[in-house]
Write an enzyme that holds these catalytic residues in place. Structure first.
Site, PDB file in Angstrom:
ATOM      1  N   ASP A 142     -11.585 -52.417 -18.324  1.00 35.05           N
ATOM      2  CA  ASP A 142     -12.685 -52.483 -17.356  1.00 35.05           C
ATOM      3  C   ASP A 142     -13.908 -53.054 -18.076  1.00 35.05           C
ATOM      4  OD1 ASP A 142     -14.380 -52.134 -15.241  1.00 35.05           O
ATOM      5  OD2 ASP A 142     -14.629 -49.973 -15.528  1.00 35.05           O
TER       6      ASP A 142
ATOM      7  N   HIS B 199       0.103 -28.934 -44.851  1.00 36.49           N
ATOM      8  CA  HIS B 199      -0.285 -30.112 -45.626  1.00 36.49           C
ATOM      9  C   HIS B 199      -0.914 -29.620 -46.920  1.00 36.49           C
ATOM     10  CE1 HIS B 199      -2.273 -34.343 -45.615  1.00 36.49           C
ATOM     11  NE2 HIS B 199      -1.058 -34.378 -46.122  1.00 36.49           N
TER      12      HIS B 199
ATOM     13  N   ARG C 136      12.586 -45.223 -45.989  1.00 37.66           N
ATOM     14  CA  ARG C 136      11.603 -44.525 -45.172  1.00 37.66           C
ATOM     15  C   ARG C 136      10.213 -44.960 -45.623  1.00 37.66           C
ATOM     16  NH1 ARG C 136       8.645 -39.929 -46.086  1.00 37.66           N
ATOM     17  NH2 ARG C 136       7.842 -38.865 -44.237  1.00 37.66           N
TER      18      ARG C 136
ATOM     19  N   ASP D 290       3.162 -30.728   9.384  1.00 38.17           N
ATOM     20  CA  ASP D 290       2.338 -29.687  10.008  1.00 38.17           C
ATOM     21  C   ASP D 290       3.264 -28.573  10.519  1.00 38.17           C
ATOM     22  OD1 ASP D 290       0.328 -28.246  11.200  1.00 38.17           O
ATOM     23  OD2 ASP D 290       0.127 -29.588  12.933  1.00 38.17           O
TER      24      ASP D 290
ATOM     25  N   HIS E  82       5.966 -38.511 -39.010  1.00 36.57           N
ATOM     26  CA  HIS E  82       5.305 -38.199 -40.283  1.00 36.57           C
ATOM     27  C   HIS E  82       4.450 -36.952 -40.109  1.00 36.57           C
ATOM     28  CE1 HIS E  82       1.860 -38.831 -43.231  1.00 36.57           C
ATOM     29  NE2 HIS E  82       2.926 -38.819 -44.012  1.00 36.57           N
ATOM     30  N   ASN E  83       4.491 -36.055 -41.114  1.00 34.90           N
ATOM     31  CA  ASN E  83       3.707 -34.802 -41.020  1.00 34.90           C
ATOM     32  C   ASN E  83       3.881 -34.163 -39.645  1.00 34.90           C
ATOM     33  OD1 ASN E  83       2.809 -35.125 -43.611  1.00 34.90           O
ATOM     34  ND2 ASN E  83       0.762 -35.823 -43.053  1.00 34.90           N
TER      35      ASN E  83
ATOM     36  N   GLU F   1      -1.884 -31.598   1.257  1.00 32.12           N
ATOM     37  CA  GLU F   1      -0.693 -31.838   2.087  1.00 32.12           C
ATOM     38  C   GLU F   1      -0.577 -33.313   2.454  1.00 32.12           C
ATOM     39  OE1 GLU F   1      -0.100 -27.565   4.420  1.00 32.12           O
ATOM     40  OE2 GLU F   1      -1.466 -29.079   5.262  1.00 32.12           O
TER      41      GLU F   1
ATOM     42  N   ASP G  42       7.005 -30.258 -45.024  1.00 33.12           N
ATOM     43  CA  ASP G  42       6.317 -30.101 -46.313  1.00 33.12           C
ATOM     44  C   ASP G  42       6.377 -28.624 -46.687  1.00 33.12           C
ATOM     45  OD1 ASP G  42       5.780 -32.731 -46.014  1.00 33.12           O
ATOM     46  OD2 ASP G  42       3.604 -32.576 -46.049  1.00 33.12           O
TER      47      ASP G  42
ATOM     48  N   GLU H 167       9.814 -32.421 -48.144  1.00 33.21           N
ATOM     49  CA  GLU H 167       8.894 -32.579 -49.269  1.00 33.21           C
ATOM     50  C   GLU H 167       8.828 -31.210 -49.938  1.00 33.21           C
ATOM     51  OE1 GLU H 167       4.240 -33.390 -49.707  1.00 33.21           O
ATOM     52  OE2 GLU H 167       5.287 -35.048 -48.715  1.00 33.21           O
TER      53      GLU H 167
ATOM     54  N   GLU I 103       9.587 -34.280 -40.592  1.00 30.64           N
ATOM     55  CA  GLU I 103       9.177 -33.987 -41.972  1.00 30.64           C
ATOM     56  C   GLU I 103       8.815 -32.516 -42.121  1.00 30.64           C
ATOM     57  OE1 GLU I 103       6.168 -35.693 -45.430  1.00 30.64           O
ATOM     58  OE2 GLU I 103       5.863 -36.275 -43.345  1.00 30.64           O
TER      59      GLU I 103
ATOM     60  N   SER J   7      11.547 -43.749 -50.377  1.00 30.62           N
ATOM     61  CA  SER J   7      10.388 -43.673 -49.490  1.00 30.62           C
ATOM     62  C   SER J   7       9.263 -44.519 -50.072  1.00 30.62           C
ATOM     63  CB  SER J   7       9.918 -42.226 -49.324  1.00 30.62           C
ATOM     64  OG  SER J   7      10.871 -41.457 -48.626  1.00 30.62           O
TER      65      SER J   7
END
Length: 839
Positions: free
Chosen positions: A790, A357, A640, A143, A312-313, A154, A344, A391, A342, A613
């Site tokens: 849950d 892609h 890979r 304070d 990947h990608n 606070e 591409d 790629e 990667e 791969s």
């Protein structure tokens, strides 16, 4: 004997032999009087008929030492007495010592324990009486403008600084409960009425005590405090050495613990720990071995001997049909410790290569921007080498531009070592620190210019695989959040004479985007959702045209018109020729992409720097059929693996079967939260999150004949006992009926699960005190997962949080398990409290 019984013994008194530094000894009677003072006869002074009576207040005793721990006892001439019968009291501002010898070790122990008990009880009472004063002092320090109250934020900040983090919803519930117990009129003064969430000291003190209330921890504290309100250094040392398995801890180590965790200055100065300090200490007892949070493994082994964190990608942030591509995605994974990304690469306008892609509706980003981002972030979190998996779909012209960008932006970081055909093993991560490795096809050394190279069609475009689309729809994909064991390595047999039907089905799904729902496990957005975001019908028409183009591409690649009953003409992958620019080829060194025929062919003809791969289906088939040969291959060469092309929702496969045979680069979609990514995060949290984790000996040594299907050496087996004690401050949901699953994953025969009972209506501090026992056959490949759910009676149970870690990073003793969300975000202060035993 208990504390009160020992106190009665000390009140009766007894004789001890008092040792003096000059070699003299005196037998004296020692007693603790009703005022808790130690009284005994001192030396006789000249002119006095009686010996001088010495009185030492128990609270003035600063230390009680067993054995020969003072200068008096350390003198050789004093060692004619039994060490186990000796003890010393250190007292007063000048640290005087009283060195005593008991008749028996048992008597010595009773007096030592009794004096400690009385000392703790008196000093602990003094500290406890001032506890509320200490809390008020902390309130006043927050304070700063003397308002007389703190805002809600606070309060939360101050509690966190007092080592008591509490979530907002829980704090609000506590404050509401406190205000219901108080006289509301007393709080509605002029200072607080303007801010309904403002909290005065009247409310702050009970809020603090509610926040720290942990019955589970109180029981442990009371056991080691022996019925007093505080622990002394000996109690703390006993707990630390016995329960937390720190047998070598020194007195200085224990003092540092006290200094780090005891918040009350007066207690620390007296060498005592309060419940508050003990709570802080136990909350700091993380389940993950802190030694494994730094690079501790041998980094001088060949690259093939390590698991390497692989994305990947990398450019995608959502699904693989229309999801956005992002330059920031590269920064994000690199800053998480990923070491293989990667790219591409496709021809773009204005001679600027692009990344996206291919032959899908994903957005496009500039190759140049990606390279700049990689350069900026590659070695921020780890100095070990980064592999760029290319790629390559670019023309010769744009390949040359790619090479230029690589050289201009990376400069000397690119590893362009001349690789000898006689090289027998790959270099180590240590020797390649700060280096970028390009994974791509490479021209033979005797080729002087651009040339054709032969590749598998699968290598050319690993993601948009018609064969994968034919093998089933998304419903057959592994459920990434499932507690079921990872799928056994069973190969997927391509269906014969059904190409037209399955292909048409795939194309129809692509053409009718409104009907595609990518919300299978791990998906972040569905196509339906994306379509809702399209601004105009014109965009939908353009997209429809692109999908039709994609349909035609798929048909051309399969050589079929899509009519029912057409023959499967491509059950095997075909070899194709592509043009490779010399400039790009020259940048490839230790990661030369190569085709794969068989493990036997690789052993006879391939070099250690040639890597292959494998799509997940092919990998699982090879694991099933040739597990030992697979391991032998990965001792020498990099492999890979990557997800099946039909995972259009960017879901992930389980990496465990691949790791179990030594696959180094197990590529996963980092953007998709799921159990596979939890395992990946667990794997690469080890070894300091540097992105390289050394494989077990049996996956590296030439003489090993390890098979992930067994048999396994009995010498490896370990027993794991986990006592699930409680949870604390679980995320607030509509219901609060938690239960916990403890899951062991690794080799197939190690998959085990334990589920606790459900606790009704308690999400703040539910208690179980249930013990689970597991026998783990291959601990070095095993992971332990804690998942909290849950219970919902009328719908699917809610996932609340999880934490996964390698078996060998699991620490014994009392531990707190922090909970993470599906996306890997911290849910602090939510945690699970357990006790672990490993044998």
């Amino acid at each position: 004997m208990h504390g009160e019984e020992l106190q009665t013994l000390l009140h009766k008194g007894c004789h001890f032999l008092k040792m003096r530094s000059r070699g003299r000894t005196y037998k004296r009677f020692y007693v603790v009087d009703e005022q808790n003072r130690l009284v005994y006869d001192g030396s006789k002074k000249p002119g006095r008929k009686k010996n001088e009576e010495i009185v030492v207040d128990i609270s003035d005793i600063t230390d009680i030492r067993e054995g020969w721990e003072t200068e008096t006892f350390k003198q050789k001439k004093k060692k004619n007495v039994q060490q186990t019968c000796c003890f010393s009291l250190v007292f007063g501002p000048k640290d005087k010592t009283l060195d005593l010898v008991a008749d028996t070790e048992e008597l010595r122990d009773k007096w030592v324990k009794g004096l400690r008990f009385m000392r703790k009880k008196k000093k602990g009472g003094e500290i406890t009486s001032h506890f509320e004063d200490w809390i008020e002092c902390k309130f006043r320090s927050a304070d700063t403008d003397n308002k007389g109250y703190l805002t809600f934020d606070e309060v939360l900040d101050k509690l966190a600084r007092m080592h008591i983090p509490i979530d907002r919803e829980r704090a609000k519930k506590f404050i509401k409960r406190i205000r219901g117990d108080k006289d509301n009129k007393s709080e509605k003064d002029s200072k607080t009425s303007k801010d309904p969430e403002a909290i005065s000291i009247t409310h702050f003190i009970p809020l603090y005590f509610l926040a720290i209330k942990r019955v589970d921890l109180d029981c442990i504290f009371e056991k080691y405090a022996e019925g007093t309100d505080v622990m002394d250094l000996y109690d703390l040392a006993d707990f630390w050495r016995r329960q937390q398995h720190n047998a070598d801890a020194t007195r200085e180590d224990i003092q540092r613990l006290l200094q780090a965790h005891e918040p009350i200055k007066s207690a620390f100065q007296l060498g005592l720990m309060t419940k508050q300090g003990f709570l802080s200490l136990l909350l700091d007892q993380h389940i993950f071995n802190p030694d494994h949070r730094r690079v501790y493994q041998d980094m001088e082994q060949p690259l093939a001997h390590y698991y390497i964190a692989t994305s990947h990608n990398t450019y995608l942030t959502e699904d693989q049909i229309r999801g956005p591509s992002s330059v920031d995605a590269y920064a994000r994974v690199l800053l998480k410790g990923c070491r293989c990304v990667e790219l591409d690469c496709w021809d773009g306008p204005n001679n600027e290569p692009i990344i996206y892609h291919g032959r899908t509706l994903t957005s496009k980003i500039l190759f140049r921007d990606v390279v700049k981002t990689i350069n900026d972030n590659a070695f921020q979190k780890s100095s070990y080498p980064v592999i760029l998996s290319i790629e390559n779909h670019c023309s010769l012209v744009q390949q040359k531009i790619m090479a230029k960008y690589f050289k201009d932006i990376f400069g000397a970081k690119i590893c362009t070592d001349a690789v000898s055909l006689a090289l027998e093993k790959l270099p180590s991560p240590e020797s390649l620190k700060g280096k970028i490795l390009i994974k791509n096809k490479k021209l033979p050394n005797d080729v002087e210019g651009d040339a054709d190279v032969v590749v598998d069609e699968e290598e050319l475009d690993e993601d948009l695989s018609v064969e994968d689309l034919e093998n089933g729809n998304s419903k057959t994909l592994e459920n990434g959040d499932s507690d079921a064991p990872p799928p056994s390595p069973t190969p997927t047999t391509p269906p014969h004479l059904t190409r037209d039907l399955s292909l048409d089905s795939s194309i129809e799904r692509l053409e009718a985007m409104d009907s595609i729902n990518l919300n299978t496990t791990g998906s972040t957005k569905s196509i339906e959702y994306i379509q809702q975001q399209e601004a105009t019908s014109q965009k939908r028409k353009e997209s429809s045209g692109k999908v039709s183009s994609l349909r035609n591409t798929l048909l051309r690649r399969t050589g079929t018109s899509g009519t029912k009953g057409s023959k499967d003409s491509s059950s095997k992958r075909q070899k194709v020729k592509i043009k490779l620019a010399k400039e790009l080829s020259d940048l490839v060194s230790y990661c030369q992409a190569g085709g794969f025929r068989s493990f036997q062919h690789s052993m006879m003809h391939q070099k250690c720097f040639e890597m292959s791969s494998f799509v997940e289906n092919k990998t699982l088939a090879l694991i099933r059929d040739e597990p030992i040969d697979f391991v032998d291959h990965t001792k020498r060469q990099l492999i890979r693996t990557y997800p099946n092309g039909r995972r259009v929702d960017s879901s992930n496969y389980c990496p465990l079967p691949m790791w179990n045979v030594g696959c180094q680069l197990v590529a996963l979609n980092y953007q998709t939260g799921s159990k596979p990514m939890d395992l990946n995060e667990a794997m690469f949290t080890d070894n300091g999150k540097c992105g390289y984790v050394l494989k077990p000996d049996f996956l590296r040594k030439p003489e090993s004949t390890f098979s992930c299907f067994g048999p396994f050496s009995n010498a490896w087996q370990k027993s794991l006992k986990i006592k699930i004690i409680s949870c604390s401050q679980l995320p607030v949901t509509k219901t609060q009926n938690p239960y916990i699953k403890v899951i062991i994953d690794g080799v197939d025969s190690d998959h085990q699960k334990y589920k606790t009972k459900t606790i009704k209506d308690d999400g703040f501090n539910p208690h179980w005190n249930e013990e689970a026992t597991f026998q783990v056959k291959v601990p070095e490949l095993a992971f332990v997962r804690f998942a909290v759910h849950d219970y919902e009676s009328k719908s699917k149970d809610n996932f609340l949080g999880q934490y996964t870690l390698p078996f060998n990073s699991l620490l014994p003793g009392y531990r707190h398990v922090p909970l993470l969300s599906k996306r890997g975000a911290s849910l602090s202060p939510a945690c699970v409290f357990i006790h672990v035993s490993k044998e």
